[in-house]
Scaffold this motif. Sequence first.
Motif, PDB file in Angstrom:
ATOM      1  N   GLY A 102       0.806  44.428  45.552  1.00 44.28           N
ATOM      2  CA  GLY A 102       1.243  45.489  46.458  1.00 44.28           C
ATOM      3  C   GLY A 102       1.026  46.843  45.807  1.00 44.28           C
ATOM      4  N   TRP A 103       0.953  47.891  46.617  1.00 39.31           N
ATOM      5  CA  TRP A 103       0.740  49.239  46.083  1.00 39.31           C
ATOM      6  C   TRP A 103       1.874  49.645  45.149  1.00 39.31           C
ATOM      7  CZ3 TRP A 103      -3.327  51.962  45.348  1.00 39.31           C
ATOM      8  CH2 TRP A 103      -4.435  51.829  46.196  1.00 39.31           C
ATOM      9  N   GLU A 104       3.089  49.263  45.470  1.00 42.02           N
ATOM     10  CA  GLU A 104       4.212  49.633  44.610  1.00 42.02           C
ATOM     11  C   GLU A 104       4.084  48.986  43.235  1.00 42.02           C
ATOM     12  OE1 GLU A 104       9.050  50.064  44.767  1.00 42.02           O
ATOM     13  OE2 GLU A 104       7.947  49.482  46.556  1.00 42.02           O
ATOM     14  N   THR A 105       3.699  47.721  43.198  1.00 41.91           N
ATOM     15  CA  THR A 105       3.487  47.030  41.929  1.00 41.91           C
ATOM     16  C   THR A 105       2.333  47.658  41.159  1.00 41.91           C
ATOM     17  OG1 THR A 105       4.271  44.979  42.928  1.00 41.91           O
ATOM     18  CG2 THR A 105       3.016  44.774  40.894  1.00 41.91           C
ATOM     19  N   ALA A 106       1.270  47.994  41.860  1.00 41.30           N
ATOM     20  CA  ALA A 106       0.115  48.617  41.208  1.00 41.30           C
ATOM     21  C   ALA A 106       0.483  49.975  40.609  1.00 41.30           C
ATOM     22  CB  ALA A 106      -1.030  48.767  42.210  1.00 41.30           C
ATOM     23  N   LEU A 107       1.275  50.761  41.337  1.00 40.18           N
ATOM     24  CA  LEU A 107       1.712  52.055  40.815  1.00 40.18           C
ATOM     25  C   LEU A 107       2.662  51.891  39.638  1.00 40.18           C
ATOM     26  CD1 LEU A 107       2.178  54.177  44.064  1.00 40.18           C
ATOM     27  CD2 LEU A 107       0.345  54.335  42.371  1.00 40.18           C
ATOM     28  N   ASP A 108       3.507  50.849  39.670  1.00 43.51           N
ATOM     29  CA  ASP A 108       4.393  50.567  38.532  1.00 43.51           C
ATOM     30  C   ASP A 108       3.567  50.293  37.276  1.00 43.51           C
ATOM     31  OD1 ASP A 108       6.668  50.861  40.087  1.00 43.51           O
ATOM     32  OD2 ASP A 108       6.951  48.691  40.389  1.00 43.51           O
ATOM     33  N   LEU A 109       2.546  49.473  37.417  1.00 41.83           N
ATOM     34  CA  LEU A 109       1.684  49.140  36.292  1.00 41.83           C
ATOM     35  C   LEU A 109       0.959  50.385  35.776  1.00 41.83           C
ATOM     36  CD1 LEU A 109       0.432  46.996  34.454  1.00 41.83           C
ATOM     37  CD2 LEU A 109      -1.274  46.595  36.223  1.00 41.83           C
ATOM     38  N   PHE A 110       0.458  51.200  36.689  1.00 40.50           N
ATOM     39  CA  PHE A 110      -0.223  52.436  36.312  1.00 40.50           C
ATOM     40  C   PHE A 110       0.735  53.363  35.570  1.00 40.50           C
ATOM     41  CE2 PHE A 110      -1.855  56.710  37.024  1.00 40.50           C
ATOM     42  CZ  PHE A 110      -3.182  56.554  36.681  1.00 40.50           C
ATOM     43  N   PRO A 137      -8.544  45.021  43.009  1.00 40.65           N
ATOM     44  CA  PRO A 137      -9.537  44.638  44.033  1.00 40.65           C
ATOM     45  C   PRO A 137      -8.949  44.263  45.384  1.00 40.65           C
ATOM     46  CG  PRO A 137     -10.018  43.566  41.947  1.00 40.65           C
ATOM     47  CD  PRO A 137      -8.706  44.257  41.776  1.00 40.65           C
ATOM     48  N   ASP A 138      -7.765  43.660  45.377  1.00 43.58           N
ATOM     49  CA  ASP A 138      -7.196  43.258  46.657  1.00 43.58           C
ATOM     50  C   ASP A 138      -6.566  44.428  47.426  1.00 43.58           C
ATOM     51  OD1 ASP A 138      -5.267  43.379  44.698  1.00 43.58           O
ATOM     52  OD2 ASP A 138      -4.116  41.669  45.423  1.00 43.58           O
ATOM     53  N   LEU A 139      -6.527  45.627  46.818  1.00 44.97           N
ATOM     54  CA  LEU A 139      -5.975  46.798  47.503  1.00 44.97           C
ATOM     55  C   LEU A 139      -7.043  47.795  47.942  1.00 44.97           C
ATOM     56  CD1 LEU A 139      -2.796  47.597  45.372  1.00 44.97           C
ATOM     57  CD2 LEU A 139      -2.913  46.461  47.580  1.00 44.97           C
ATOM     58  N   ILE A 140      -8.295  47.514  47.624  1.00 43.34           N
ATOM     59  CA  ILE A 140      -9.359  48.472  47.930  1.00 43.34           C
ATOM     60  C   ILE A 140      -9.413  48.804  49.411  1.00 43.34           C
ATOM     61  CG2 ILE A 140     -11.874  48.752  47.996  1.00 43.34           C
ATOM     62  CD1 ILE A 140     -11.966  47.392  45.272  1.00 43.34           C
ATOM     63  N   ASP A 141      -9.254  47.817  50.239  1.00 37.75           N
ATOM     64  CA  ASP A 141      -9.331  48.041  51.690  1.00 37.75           C
ATOM     65  C   ASP A 141      -7.976  48.356  52.312  1.00 37.75           C
ATOM     66  OD1 ASP A 141     -12.059  47.591  51.638  1.00 37.75           O
ATOM     67  OD2 ASP A 141     -11.810  45.421  51.916  1.00 37.75           O
ATOM     68  N   GLN A 142      -6.926  48.412  51.498  1.00 35.37           N
ATOM     69  CA  GLN A 142      -5.584  48.668  52.010  1.00 35.37           C
ATOM     70  C   GLN A 142      -5.226  50.143  51.813  1.00 35.37           C
ATOM     71  OE1 GLN A 142      -3.818  46.225  53.515  1.00 35.37           O
ATOM     72  NE2 GLN A 142      -5.618  44.943  53.159  1.00 35.37           N
ATOM     73  N   LEU A 191      -3.045  53.432  51.164  1.00 35.05           N
ATOM     74  CA  LEU A 191      -1.819  53.716  50.421  1.00 35.05           C
ATOM     75  C   LEU A 191      -0.725  54.083  51.419  1.00 35.05           C
ATOM     76  CD1 LEU A 191      -0.551  54.206  47.577  1.00 35.05           C
ATOM     77  CD2 LEU A 191      -1.249  56.583  47.834  1.00 35.05           C
ATOM     78  N   PRO A 192       0.414  53.399  51.376  1.00 41.65           N
ATOM     79  CA  PRO A 192       1.494  53.723  52.311  1.00 41.65           C
ATOM     80  C   PRO A 192       1.967  55.169  52.144  1.00 41.65           C
ATOM     81  CG  PRO A 192       1.929  51.640  51.209  1.00 41.65           C
ATOM     82  CD  PRO A 192       0.760  52.262  50.522  1.00 41.65           C
ATOM     83  N   ALA A 193       2.300  55.792  53.237  1.00 45.72           N
ATOM     84  CA  ALA A 193       2.741  57.193  53.220  1.00 45.72           C
ATOM     85  C   ALA A 193       3.950  57.395  52.309  1.00 45.72           C
ATOM     86  CB  ALA A 193       3.049  57.654  54.636  1.00 45.72           C
ATOM     87  N   ARG A 233       2.753  58.026  48.689  1.00 44.34           N
ATOM     88  CA  ARG A 233       1.732  59.053  48.416  1.00 44.34           C
ATOM     89  C   ARG A 233       2.202  60.110  47.433  1.00 44.34           C
ATOM     90  NH1 ARG A 233      -0.714  59.352  54.426  1.00 44.34           N
ATOM     91  NH2 ARG A 233      -1.939  57.459  54.226  1.00 44.34           N
ATOM     92  N   SER A 234       3.429  60.566  47.559  1.00 41.48           N
ATOM     93  CA  SER A 234       3.906  61.611  46.635  1.00 41.48           C
ATOM     94  C   SER A 234       3.995  61.063  45.211  1.00 41.48           C
ATOM     95  CB  SER A 234       5.250  62.176  47.092  1.00 41.48           C
ATOM     96  OG  SER A 234       6.238  61.176  47.076  1.00 41.48           O
ATOM     97  N   ARG A 235       4.440  59.827  45.059  1.00 35.77           N
ATOM     98  CA  ARG A 235       4.499  59.212  43.729  1.00 35.77           C
ATOM     99  C   ARG A 235       3.095  59.041  43.166  1.00 35.77           C
ATOM    100  NH1 ARG A 235       6.074  53.061  42.144  1.00 35.77           N
ATOM    101  NH2 ARG A 235       5.970  53.363  39.888  1.00 35.77           N
ATOM    102  N   ALA A 236       2.176  58.578  43.988  1.00 40.37           N
ATOM    103  CA  ALA A 236       0.799  58.382  43.535  1.00 40.37           C
ATOM    104  C   ALA A 236       0.174  59.717  43.134  1.00 40.37           C
ATOM    105  CB  ALA A 236      -0.027  57.717  44.632  1.00 40.37           C
ATOM    106  N   GLN A 237       0.434  60.770  43.882  1.00 43.00           N
ATOM    107  CA  GLN A 237      -0.098  62.094  43.554  1.00 43.00           C
ATOM    108  C   GLN A 237       0.472  62.594  42.236  1.00 43.00           C
ATOM    109  OE1 GLN A 237      -2.527  63.745  45.216  1.00 43.00           O
ATOM    110  NE2 GLN A 237      -2.472  65.256  43.569  1.00 43.00           N
ATOM    111  N   ARG A 238       1.771  62.397  42.018  1.00 45.35           N
ATOM    112  CA  ARG A 238       2.413  62.809  40.758  1.00 45.35           C
ATOM    113  C   ARG A 238       1.800  62.067  39.576  1.00 45.35           C
ATOM    114  NH1 ARG A 238       6.121  60.352  37.924  1.00 45.35           N
ATOM    115  NH2 ARG A 238       6.738  58.986  39.627  1.00 45.35           N
TER     116      ARG A 238
END
Length: 103
Positions: free
Chosen positions: A3-11, A41-46, A48-50, A53-58
């Motif tokens: 999931g995007w949240e898990t991917a961002l946690d890892l990042f 790879p499994d998130l490439i076509d998914q 990013l949930p709105a 977005r602010s967390r990912a940008q930060r």
Amino acid sequence: MTGWETALDLFENNLQEAKKHLAGIDSDPLAIDPLPTWPPPDLIDQPLPAALRSRAQRLFEESEQVQKRLIELRDAIPSNDNARRRTHHPRTRPASQRLVRDL
């Protein structure tokens, strides 16, 4: 599936580890999972949930700062181009005393 949240946690974990290294704090690089290809790879076509977005940008901005700091550190390493010159070894005989053979 990641999931995007898990991917961002890892990042974020990897980013924090990089910041520790830049700050000179000893840490165990094996304590966290290495960051695989980004995004997973499994998130490439998914999209990013709105909500994320602010967390990912930060996190992106923080990673840009880490990269800039790495470039500054790299550029601060002194380089001595003269040290790469070939060392000249003295000849066993001066050129004027070389033996020449007539055939």
